[in-house]
Design a protein around this motif. Structure first.
Motif: not given
Length: 215
Positions: A194-215
């Motif tokens: 999965y991915v996690f990110f901030c959906s406000v405006d262009a925050h994701r594009q600015a670098g506010m995101h990461g990867t989520l591994t579900v096991r």
């Protein structure tokens, strides 16, 4: 020990030493036995315990056989001390190996599986926004257990942020958008990436995101 009426000569003692099953009693050097036992005890398996126990059992058989063959065994106070010291060291080595290997086995059974240094997945996802207002979380990768996952989000900055979780292009969960506050949410996640990110405006594009591994 030698009785009051027992006759013993230097030649008989020499013959006993030459005929003993170990060649000479001095070959069983206690310092060497202790060093080997501590090395065995440091190994990460049950083998050290088996080796130490085998040495102790073999030593007991050797003493019994020598005592039956040579009634005057051990023949002197010095050799008697050597026998007692060696026996004590072997007993201590066996006990130490038993304790050490048992502890490591327990760690192996109770600890997380996977490569050394791997972070065990949790049943919760905790994220914190950069307190200065930068578009970033405190981590860019996280791992959680499949099933119901508690999401905790802290944003102490004055910039509004949230946590949104998506698999491919499908959003599966999100928190409230907050600033200077803390919020929580829950999600039912199946194994996968999965991915996690901030959906406000262009925050994701600015670098506010990461990867989520579900096991």
């Amino acid at each position: 020990m030698v009785g009051p009426g027992a006759a013993r000569t230097d030649s008989n003692l020499g013959q006993w030493c030459a005929d003993s099953p170990s060649g000479t009693l001095g070959a069983m050097h206690p310092t060497g036995v202790a060093s080997a036992a501590w090395v065995f005890a440091a190994a990460p398996s049950k083998v050290p315990f088996y080796l130490a126990g085998g040495l102790l059992a073999g030593w007991a058989v050797l003493l019994g056989a020598t005592g039956l063959r040579y009634p005057e065994f051990p023949g002197s106070a010095g050799r008697a001390r050597l026998v007692m010291l060696t026996t004590g060291l072997l007993v201590a080595a066996t006990l130490t190996a038993a304790v050490v290997t048992a502890g490591k086995e327990g760690e192996s059974e109770g600890g997380p599986s996977g490569p050394a240094g791997a972070v065990a997945p949790s049943s919760s996802l905790q994220l914190t926004a950069d307190p200065t207002g930068q578009f970033a979380y405190d981590k860019t990768h996280a791992a959680v257990k499949a099933g119901k996952v508690a999401i905790g989000f802290v944003n102490k900055s004055s910039v509004a942020h949230n946590v949104t979780i998506a698999k491919a292009a499908r959003v599966v969960a999100s928190t409230k958008t907050i600033q200077g506050a803390t919020t929580t949410a829950t999600a039912n996640l199946s194994p996968g990436d999965y991915v996690f990110f901030c959906s406000v405006d262009a925050h994701r594009q600015a670098g506010m995101h990461g990867t989520l591994t579900v096991r």
